[in-house]
Design an enzyme around this catalytic site. Sequence first.
Site, PDB file in Angstrom:
ATOM      1  N   HIS A 177      76.789  95.592  -1.598  1.00 24.63           N
ATOM      2  CA  HIS A 177      75.903  94.549  -2.125  1.00 24.63           C
ATOM      3  C   HIS A 177      75.984  93.308  -1.226  1.00 24.63           C
ATOM      4  O   HIS A 177      77.067  92.769  -1.022  1.00 24.63           O
ATOM      5  CB  HIS A 177      76.370  94.195  -3.542  1.00 24.63           C
ATOM      6  N   GLU A 196      67.851 101.665  -7.109  1.00 23.90           N
ATOM      7  CA  GLU A 196      69.086 100.886  -7.300  1.00 23.90           C
ATOM      8  C   GLU A 196      69.257 100.437  -8.747  1.00 23.90           C
ATOM      9  O   GLU A 196      68.295  99.975  -9.378  1.00 23.90           O
ATOM     10  CB  GLU A 196      69.005  99.679  -6.369  1.00 23.90           C
ATOM     11  N   HIS A 204      67.543  96.739 -11.444  1.00 25.67           N
ATOM     12  CA  HIS A 204      68.377  95.644 -11.957  1.00 25.67           C
ATOM     13  C   HIS A 204      68.752  95.888 -13.419  1.00 25.67           C
ATOM     14  O   HIS A 204      68.786  94.964 -14.218  1.00 25.67           O
ATOM     15  CB  HIS A 204      67.665  94.295 -11.791  1.00 25.67           C
ATOM     16  N   GLU A 244      72.817  95.580   3.062  1.00 24.97           N
ATOM     17  CA  GLU A 244      71.890  94.574   2.537  1.00 24.97           C
ATOM     18  C   GLU A 244      72.226  93.214   3.161  1.00 24.97           C
ATOM     19  O   GLU A 244      73.395  92.827   3.227  1.00 24.97           O
ATOM     20  CB  GLU A 244      72.034  94.477   1.012  1.00 24.97           C
ATOM     21  N   TYR A 299      62.512  91.066 -12.184  1.00 22.67           N
ATOM     22  CA  TYR A 299      63.453  90.799 -11.104  1.00 22.67           C
ATOM     23  C   TYR A 299      62.648  90.812  -9.809  1.00 22.67           C
ATOM     24  O   TYR A 299      62.105  91.836  -9.412  1.00 22.67           O
ATOM     25  CB  TYR A 299      64.554  91.859 -11.062  1.00 22.67           C
ATOM     26  N   GLU A 357      76.820  97.288  -7.828  1.00 20.31           N
ATOM     27  CA  GLU A 357      77.015  95.870  -7.491  1.00 20.31           C
ATOM     28  C   GLU A 357      77.696  95.087  -8.611  1.00 20.31           C
ATOM     29  O   GLU A 357      78.274  94.040  -8.362  1.00 20.31           O
ATOM     30  CB  GLU A 357      75.685  95.220  -7.100  1.00 20.31           C
TER      31      GLU A 357
HETATM   32 MG    MG Z   1      70.684  94.994  -6.923  1.00 21.91          MG
END
Ligand code: MG
Length: 441
Positions: free
Chosen positions: A347, A271, A247, A374, A199, A297
């Site tokens: 998010h 996260e 992720h 973010e 990611y 998220e």
């Molecule tokens: Mg994320």
Amino acid sequence: MQRRDCFHLAAAGAIGAILPARHLAAQEQAARATRGLPSPIIKDIQVITTQPAGVRLVVVKVITDQDGLYGYGCATFTQRADLVPPAVEKYLKPLLIGQPADRIEDTWQACWNSSYWRNGPVLNNAISGIDEALWDIKGRQANMPVYQLLGGKVREACATYDTVGGMETPEVIDHVRQSMAKGFKHVKVQIGMPGMAVYGPHGGPAAKGLHEGAVFEPGPYMRRTRLMLEDCRKQLGDEIELIHDVHERVSPRQAVQFAKDLEPVRLFYLEDVLSPEDIDYFRLIRQQCATSLAMGELFNSPHEWQPLIAGRMIDYIRVHLSQVGGLSPARKIAILAEQFQVKTAWHGPGDVSPVGHTAQLHLDLASANFGVQEGGVIRGVEAEIFTGCATYKDGFLWASDAPGWGIEVNEELAAKHPFRSDPLNGGWGEIRRYDGSIIQQ
Ligand code: MG
């Protein structure tokens, strides 16, 4: 026969539940008219779809019967973008045309219950489009920005973070320094792996697995990322706040290990170290280290965020506002989280529309337990289509003080950037481990 009777009773009950509401709206309308305060009535609902940059954006416009009074809401679910407009047009629009536009909570509850089955991403996004548009309308009616309707500012502007990456650690560190020079106090850092579909940054010849396609292996990713983060902290010092996003790509046991290993790095937060299906493992991580944790998220249902907040198992809740149904539910999540010393970090990457970014910012401005935001820096053609978005300065986002969200949408320009053709229609492809098994991404 008995089942048919039950069905008819249920159907009659459902119709009965709708008729009094419409009757009440008419009564209220008449009462308000005598006081010189006519409620705006929802006259039309339109869906704007556009792709000015990389992702497909869906925005709902609610138009009232009062001249020039309308509002915009974010309904962007970019991976299934074509499914949201019919959810709005075929199901919510018939429910809402003719209803008062100034009953935001009541409208949210009506939409949420009208599908019987609820808490799914398509329907929540459709509701969010309506909900946020109604908040915009109320702000325009009051001649106030929405953050004033939420209680007013508790801060002047909101910290946002930059996201950077590189294939090697020196490149990552160089990019963090560039972000710091632009004023960012928080930076998310991701490192690539030659040939692997991590990611973040990609590069190098593709690793060959027992299948054709992208390969990702959690073990090498964790080892490389730990070394990168340790180097970042050593070379960049303690002042910069570092964030890293897993992720959900590691197993629960690996997640516990990774969080423990990263404790000395003192991350602002780690996260999505777990997937939503494994959230009970946060309890184990909490028992074993003080690494700051952010999650949410991918959440759509209260059953996902409630135990993490009430159990004090995370430090930052970062749901995607449109995925939980808009500003109204997100506001309640923020207030719930405040009671448990959990902060907000909604998010907000590129797959949130500028209207959605602005809704988040207004909530941030009015929330005591805001942590960090973010994204939210709107540039290029997006900024030409969506005018009045936040301005960025020295790591902070400043909201417009114009009524509602302060945003106008250039619908003609939006129409010149329709969804582009794409083999997966905006959906994500798959990532597999070396042996060919699919990994969550
Ligand atoms: Mg994320």
